[in-house]
Design a protein around this motif. Structure first.
Motif, PDB file in Angstrom:
ATOM      1  N   LYS A   1     -25.109  17.503  84.515  1.00 57.76           N
ATOM      2  CA  LYS A   1     -26.177  17.352  85.512  1.00 57.76           C
ATOM      3  C   LYS A   1     -25.775  16.482  86.693  1.00 57.76           C
ATOM      4  CE  LYS A   1     -29.253  19.701  83.175  1.00 57.76           C
ATOM      5  NZ  LYS A   1     -29.726  21.003  83.633  1.00 57.76           N
ATOM      6  N   PHE A   2     -24.503  16.081  86.776  1.00 54.64           N
ATOM      7  CA  PHE A   2     -24.090  15.248  87.899  1.00 54.64           C
ATOM      8  C   PHE A   2     -24.045  16.081  89.171  1.00 54.64           C
ATOM      9  CE2 PHE A   2     -22.408  11.892  90.208  1.00 54.64           C
ATOM     10  CZ  PHE A   2     -21.239  12.256  90.859  1.00 54.64           C
ATOM     11  N   LEU A   3     -24.713  15.579  90.217  1.00 50.29           N
ATOM     12  CA  LEU A   3     -24.772  16.277  91.499  1.00 50.29           C
ATOM     13  C   LEU A   3     -23.748  15.708  92.459  1.00 50.29           C
ATOM     14  CD1 LEU A   3     -28.540  16.732  92.059  1.00 50.29           C
ATOM     15  CD2 LEU A   3     -26.871  18.450  92.651  1.00 50.29           C
ATOM     16  N   LYS A   4     -22.906  16.588  92.989  1.00 47.18           N
ATOM     17  CA  LYS A   4     -21.863  16.126  93.904  1.00 47.18           C
ATOM     18  C   LYS A   4     -21.995  16.869  95.228  1.00 47.18           C
ATOM     19  CE  LYS A   4     -16.817  16.388  94.348  1.00 47.18           C
ATOM     20  NZ  LYS A   4     -16.562  15.085  94.966  1.00 47.18           N
ATOM     21  N   ILE A   5     -22.114  16.108  96.321  1.00 46.36           N
ATOM     22  CA  ILE A   5     -22.150  16.743  97.643  1.00 46.36           C
ATOM     23  C   ILE A   5     -20.778  17.334  97.940  1.00 46.36           C
ATOM     24  CG2 ILE A   5     -21.646  14.532  98.778  1.00 46.36           C
ATOM     25  CD1 ILE A   5     -23.820  17.213 100.359  1.00 46.36           C
ATOM     26  N   MET A   6     -20.785  18.540  98.474  1.00 42.79           N
ATOM     27  CA  MET A   6     -19.530  19.186  98.847  1.00 42.79           C
ATOM     28  C   MET A   6     -19.385  19.205 100.365  1.00 42.79           C
ATOM     29  SD  MET A   6     -19.736  22.393  96.236  1.00 42.79           S
ATOM     30  CE  MET A   6     -18.099  23.006  96.580  1.00 42.79           C
ATOM     31  N   PHE A   7     -20.379  19.785 101.018  1.00 43.26           N
ATOM     32  CA  PHE A   7     -20.301  19.967 102.463  1.00 43.26           C
ATOM     33  C   PHE A   7     -21.677  19.756 103.083  1.00 43.26           C
ATOM     34  CE2 PHE A   7     -16.142  21.786 102.403  1.00 43.26           C
ATOM     35  CZ  PHE A   7     -16.085  22.603 101.289  1.00 43.26           C
ATOM     36  N   SER A   8     -21.657  19.413 104.372  1.00 43.56           N
ATOM     37  CA  SER A   8     -22.891  19.381 105.139  1.00 43.56           C
ATOM     38  C   SER A   8     -22.602  19.871 106.551  1.00 43.56           C
ATOM     39  CB  SER A   8     -23.448  17.967 105.179  1.00 43.56           C
ATOM     40  OG  SER A   8     -24.565  17.916 106.045  1.00 43.56           O
ATOM     41  N   TYR A   9     -23.515  20.662 107.066  1.00 39.63           N
ATOM     42  CA  TYR A   9     -23.413  21.162 108.432  1.00 39.63           C
ATOM     43  C   TYR A   9     -24.661  20.736 109.191  1.00 39.63           C
ATOM     44  CZ  TYR A   9     -19.377  24.269 108.164  1.00 39.63           C
ATOM     45  OH  TYR A   9     -18.108  24.769 108.063  1.00 39.63           O
TER      46      TYR A   9
ATOM     47  N   TYR B   1     -24.121  21.525  97.257  1.00 37.43           N
ATOM     48  CA  TYR B   1     -23.887  20.603  96.159  1.00 37.43           C
ATOM     49  C   TYR B   1     -23.336  21.383  94.974  1.00 37.43           C
ATOM     50  CZ  TYR B   1     -26.890  16.916  98.156  1.00 37.43           C
ATOM     51  OH  TYR B   1     -27.442  15.936  98.938  1.00 37.43           O
ATOM     52  N   LYS B   2     -22.580  20.677  94.132  1.00 31.09           N
ATOM     53  CA  LYS B   2     -22.133  21.236  92.861  1.00 31.09           C
ATOM     54  C   LYS B   2     -22.727  20.374  91.748  1.00 31.09           C
ATOM     55  CE  LYS B   2     -17.943  22.193  90.138  1.00 31.09           C
ATOM     56  NZ  LYS B   2     -16.452  22.095  90.108  1.00 31.09           N
ATOM     57  N   GLN B   3     -23.370  21.027  90.771  1.00 35.68           N
ATOM     58  CA  GLN B   3     -23.908  20.301  89.622  1.00 35.68           C
ATOM     59  C   GLN B   3     -23.164  20.740  88.370  1.00 35.68           C
ATOM     60  OE1 GLN B   3     -28.065  20.935  88.298  1.00 35.68           O
ATOM     61  NE2 GLN B   3     -28.235  18.714  88.119  1.00 35.68           N
ATOM     62  N   ASP B   4     -22.518  19.789  87.718  1.00 30.37           N
ATOM     63  CA  ASP B   4     -21.732  20.141  86.534  1.00 30.37           C
ATOM     64  C   ASP B   4     -22.611  20.189  85.280  1.00 30.37           C
ATOM     65  OD1 ASP B   4     -20.196  16.831  86.389  1.00 30.37           O
ATOM     66  OD2 ASP B   4     -22.140  17.524  85.656  1.00 30.37           O
ATOM     67  N   SER B   5     -21.971  20.409  84.152  1.00 29.28           N
ATOM     68  CA  SER B   5     -22.721  20.601  82.903  1.00 29.28           C
ATOM     69  C   SER B   5     -23.439  19.329  82.459  1.00 29.28           C
ATOM     70  CB  SER B   5     -21.791  21.081  81.795  1.00 29.28           C
ATOM     71  OG  SER B   5     -20.742  20.156  81.619  1.00 29.28           O
TER      72      SER B   5
ATOM     73  N   VAL C   1     -23.412  24.909  88.546  1.00 32.26           N
ATOM     74  CA  VAL C   1     -24.536  25.409  89.347  1.00 32.26           C
ATOM     75  C   VAL C   1     -24.359  24.865  90.764  1.00 32.26           C
ATOM     76  CG1 VAL C   1     -27.027  25.547  89.629  1.00 32.26           C
ATOM     77  CG2 VAL C   1     -26.038  25.427  87.328  1.00 32.26           C
ATOM     78  N   TYR C   2     -24.425  25.739  91.734  1.00 32.84           N
ATOM     79  CA  TYR C   2     -24.257  25.355  93.132  1.00 32.84           C
ATOM     80  C   TYR C   2     -25.614  25.407  93.822  1.00 32.84           C
ATOM     81  CZ  TYR C   2     -19.300  25.655  92.253  1.00 32.84           C
ATOM     82  OH  TYR C   2     -18.038  25.435  91.734  1.00 32.84           O
ATOM     83  N   PHE C   3     -25.967  24.289  94.441  1.00 37.09           N
ATOM     84  CA  PHE C   3     -27.248  24.203  95.132  1.00 37.09           C
ATOM     85  C   PHE C   3     -27.025  24.087  96.630  1.00 37.09           C
ATOM     86  CE2 PHE C   3     -30.364  23.941  91.854  1.00 37.09           C
ATOM     87  CZ  PHE C   3     -29.735  23.352  90.767  1.00 37.09           C
ATOM     88  N   CYS C   4     -27.819  24.838  97.348  1.00 39.83           N
ATOM     89  CA  CYS C   4     -27.898  24.707  98.796  1.00 39.83           C
ATOM     90  C   CYS C   4     -29.134  23.864  99.110  1.00 39.83           C
ATOM     91  CB  CYS C   4     -28.030  26.100  99.410  1.00 39.83           C
ATOM     92  SG  CYS C   4     -28.212  26.121 101.183  1.00 39.83           S
ATOM     93  N   ALA C   5     -29.078  23.087 100.170  1.00 38.82           N
ATOM     94  CA  ALA C   5     -30.227  22.279 100.568  1.00 38.82           C
ATOM     95  C   ALA C   5     -30.268  22.197 102.089  1.00 38.82           C
ATOM     96  CB  ALA C   5     -30.141  20.878  99.961  1.00 38.82           C
ATOM     97  N   SER C   6     -31.427  21.808 102.605  1.00 42.97           N
ATOM     98  CA  SER C   6     -31.541  21.586 104.053  1.00 42.97           C
ATOM     99  C   SER C   6     -32.409  20.367 104.298  1.00 42.97           C
ATOM    100  CB  SER C   6     -32.137  22.810 104.757  1.00 42.97           C
ATOM    101  OG  SER C   6     -33.509  22.947 104.443  1.00 42.97           O
ATOM    102  N   SER C   7     -32.254  19.780 105.470  1.00 42.09           N
ATOM    103  CA  SER C   7     -33.092  18.635 105.818  1.00 42.09           C
ATOM    104  C   SER C   7     -33.390  18.647 107.309  1.00 42.09           C
ATOM    105  CB  SER C   7     -32.426  17.317 105.421  1.00 42.09           C
ATOM    106  OG  SER C   7     -31.260  17.076 106.168  1.00 42.09           O
ATOM    107  N   PRO C   8     -34.566  18.140 107.680  1.00 40.29           N
ATOM    108  CA  PRO C   8     -34.916  18.039 109.098  1.00 40.29           C
ATOM    109  C   PRO C   8     -34.222  16.843 109.734  1.00 40.29           C
ATOM    110  CG  PRO C   8     -36.672  17.137 107.758  1.00 40.29           C
ATOM    111  CD  PRO C   8     -35.638  17.660 106.807  1.00 40.29           C
ATOM    112  N   LEU C   9     -34.237  16.802 111.037  1.00 48.12           N
ATOM    113  CA  LEU C   9     -33.622  15.679 111.727  1.00 48.12           C
ATOM    114  C   LEU C   9     -34.674  14.593 111.851  1.00 48.12           C
ATOM    115  CD1 LEU C   9     -30.909  15.037 113.114  1.00 48.12           C
ATOM    116  CD2 LEU C   9     -31.966  15.717 115.261  1.00 48.12           C
TER     117      LEU C   9
END
Lengths: 114, 114
Positions: A41-49, A35-39, A88-96
């Motif tokens: 505070k808006f959170l934008k998804i970039m990629f998911s694997y 995710y990318k969070q701009d100044s 600010v770039y955030f990494c995240a993970s989620s279970p299936l």
């Protein structure tokens, strides 16, 4: 500790440089995100694997290239950095999990492009 | 298509008074809904989630939210604010597909005054 970790925490660089941010999760999750969070505070998804396979690729400049060597790691490489990449770039993970898709976030990487 | 609207960009309360952060969603089917909190210069933490079980969901730190299908709302409440609750709060809706995509609200900044 079980967690999502990112390195580095802070990254200051000049325009035009190439940089990478690394992410690792030891939660055993199948899916990882950037995710990318701009100044504002808006959170934008970039990629998911999911299991090393790209499943979400939002409208992101092709200077941004994610790489997933295995399902526990998702790195983000950025070429030819621009001023507007500062965020600010955030990494995240989620279970299936069917139904809900709660995500667990890393601490963030604050990128400043000068 | 799904969307989420946080009705207030800023909320200010006094310590010890109730907190109400409003969220409305739009979804063509039964959604999963989440509230995340982000303390200053920190990552994002899940407060609570709704996934079609009980409509009143209790989360961490004394927060709770009620899913109201008729009003398409998922407001976050806490009976008594604490100084440590000052943070940015995000309401999030999840799609049901396999791509685990979250739709994020723009956030509500909560200030707690002594």
């Amino acid at each position: 500790d079980t967690a999502v970790s990112q390195t580095p925490k802070y990254l200051v660089t000049q325009m035009g440089n190439d940089k990478s941010i690394k992410c690792e999760q030891n939660l055993g999750h199948d899916t990882m995100y950037w995710y990318k969070q701009d100044s504002k505070k808006f959170l934008k998804i970039m990629f998911s694997y999911n299991n090393k396979e790209l499943i979400i690729n939002e409208t992101v400049p092709n200077r941004f290239s994610p790489k997933s060597p295995d399902k526990a790691h998702l790195n983000l490489h950025i070429n030819s950095l621009e001023l507007g990449d500062s965020a600010v770039y955030f990494c995240a993970s989620s279970p299936l999990i069917a139904g809900g898709s709660e995500q667990f976030f890393g601490p963030g990487t604050r990128l400043t492009v000068l | 298509a799904q969307s989420v609207t946080q009705l207030d960009s800023h909320v200010s309360v006094s310590e010890g008074t109730p907190v109400l952060l409003r969220c409305n969603y739009s979804s063509s089917y039964s959604p999963s809904l989440f509230w995340y909190v982000q303390h200053p210069n920190k990552g994002l933490q899940l407060l609570l989630k709704y996934t079609s079980a009980a409509t009143l969901v209790k989360g961490i730190n004394g927060f709770e939210a009620e899913f109201k299908k008729s009003e398409t709302s998922f407001h976050l409440t806490k009976p008594s604010a604490h100084m440590s609750d000052a943070a940015e709060y995000f309401c999030v809706v999840s799609n049901a597909g396999n791509n685990r995509k979250l739709i994020w609200g723009l956030g509500t900044s909560l200030a707690v005054n002594p």
